[in-house]
Write an enzyme that holds these catalytic residues in place. Sequence first.
Site, PDB file in Angstrom:
ATOM      1  N   LYS A   1       8.668 -71.611 -33.929  1.00  0.00           N
ATOM      2  CA  LYS A   1       8.854 -70.590 -32.929  1.00  0.00           C
ATOM      3  C   LYS A   1       8.946 -71.083 -31.531  1.00  0.00           C
ATOM      4  O   LYS A   1      10.088 -71.827 -31.077  1.00  0.00           O
ATOM      5  CB  LYS A   1       7.778 -69.269 -32.971  1.00  0.00           C
ATOM      6  CG  LYS A   1       7.658 -68.710 -34.619  1.00  0.00           C
ATOM      7  CD  LYS A   1       6.921 -67.694 -34.480  1.00  0.00           C
ATOM      8  CE  LYS A   1       6.701 -67.014 -35.849  1.00  0.00           C
ATOM      9  NZ  LYS A   1       7.667 -66.705 -36.802  1.00  0.00           N
TER      10      LYS A   1
ATOM     11  N   SER B   1       2.906 -59.223 -34.582  1.00  0.00           N
ATOM     12  CA  SER B   1       4.307 -59.323 -34.417  1.00  0.00           C
ATOM     13  C   SER B   1       5.029 -58.179 -34.187  1.00  0.00           C
ATOM     14  O   SER B   1       6.201 -58.041 -33.653  1.00  0.00           O
ATOM     15  CB  SER B   1       5.006 -60.401 -35.121  1.00  0.00           C
ATOM     16  OG  SER B   1       4.862 -59.884 -36.469  1.00  0.00           O
TER      17      SER B   1
ATOM     18  N   HIS C   1       2.475 -66.224 -32.866  1.00  0.00           N
ATOM     19  CA  HIS C   1       3.107 -65.654 -31.725  1.00  0.00           C
ATOM     20  C   HIS C   1       2.150 -65.942 -30.493  1.00  0.00           C
ATOM     21  O   HIS C   1       2.169 -64.800 -29.586  1.00  0.00           O
ATOM     22  CB  HIS C   1       3.278 -64.191 -32.253  1.00  0.00           C
ATOM     23  CG  HIS C   1       4.251 -63.934 -33.316  1.00  0.00           C
ATOM     24  ND1 HIS C   1       5.676 -63.957 -32.887  1.00  0.00           N
ATOM     25  CD2 HIS C   1       4.040 -63.747 -34.619  1.00  0.00           C
ATOM     26  CE1 HIS C   1       6.255 -63.873 -34.137  1.00  0.00           C
ATOM     27  NE2 HIS C   1       5.266 -63.656 -35.133  1.00  0.00           N
TER      28      HIS C   1
END
Length: 421
Positions: free
Chosen positions: A267, A208, A236
Amino acid sequence: MWRGAAVRVLRGGGAETPRASSGVAAAELRRRLENELEDIRGAGTWKSERVIASRQGPHLRLAGGGAGILNFCANNYLGLSSHPEVIRAAVEALEKFGAGLSSVRFICGTQSIHKDLEEKIARFHQREDAILYASCFDANAGIFEALLTPEDAVLSDELNHASIIDGIRLCKANKYRYKHMDMQDLEAKLQDAQKHHLRLVATDGAFSMDGDIAPLREICQLAQKYDALVFIDECHATGFLGPNGRGTDELLGVMDKVTIVNSTLGKALGGAAGGYTTGPKPLIDLLRQRSRPYLFSNSLPPAVVGCASKALDLLMESNAIAQSMAAKTQRFRSKMTAAGFTISGKDHPICPVMLGDARLAAVMAEDMLNRGIYVIGFSYPVVPKGKARIRVQISAVHSDEDIDRCVEAFTEVGRKHGALP
Ligand code: PLP
């Protein structure tokens, strides 16, 4: 633990006015805390929090004014955090299943929606089974200790997320840390680890801070050569990397070679909260028996389960959202590079604008906000010394105009502060 106790001592029990406790220990504690806080401020590493007064999305309103702020620093990669269908699913789950379970899973905390979501996650990742946690931090904290014995070995990329590092700390396996994405170093460590019973290579799928993607093909080849298992953290990547958004393993064609996937619901998958492990059924069964953050923490609230479940439905219906994000990422990266900036990583919506100097990153981020663009500067110790940057995160719901406005503002601010000629 100590910090939690300290806060309780300091708070006292007053209803409206905070009551400070008296006595020598409380005074000593207060002095110690204030010194520590002063050290953090002095080191320039104090993290302040901006208060948002609207929903999460590409356009924000900040508390105390600041409407129409263009947001480029959330992990809301697919823009599902405020998607109308995701919100509706949460409301329906809340009404039908209540606010929460007041229980851990194995006592009185498993509802049909928890089982349905686990089944859906496993199907999405094409794995045998899945288990939900309150967060991916918990999933990472709970897996290594449950899975590995003192006879085993775990080999971890040096830049893995803090939760993987903490999870590995809790386990009794032999620990190896290989240089970031360095396959020669990983091979040397795998050779040394042959003396142990079971070997597990653990890596973030996408990192990230740099927006770089783990070389999973090479990692899987080495794992095969040295008879090791592969674990990836896909926080991610889930929902948007790969042709169908399945993640790094799909992007790099190794879905059948990666044994364990941990990821987050907080996320791209609706952005509420929650995490999971997906993989072989006996592993998931064992985690339900042994994984401490699962056993000793409350079940995910129904509204949160509803959000994630709907987000997965949307992604399994069509890969259009994931693909639109890829096009936006490409637009931002190529325009910024043409403007003269260096963007770290490759093809990932995390786009770190490399500036080097910590003060430059801070003043540029501040000046971007003055122009209505919310981005965040990162410097040491979050990233190595001399590698300060502003991290920009692209979302599927940014329009082309949003992206162009961001590039224009960067160009102006970069020229003003000497980051561009
Ligand atoms: N792993 C990685 C790579 C992350 O970036 C994060 C969140 O920042 C986590 C794990 C923790 O995820 P969660 O917010 O679900 O606890």
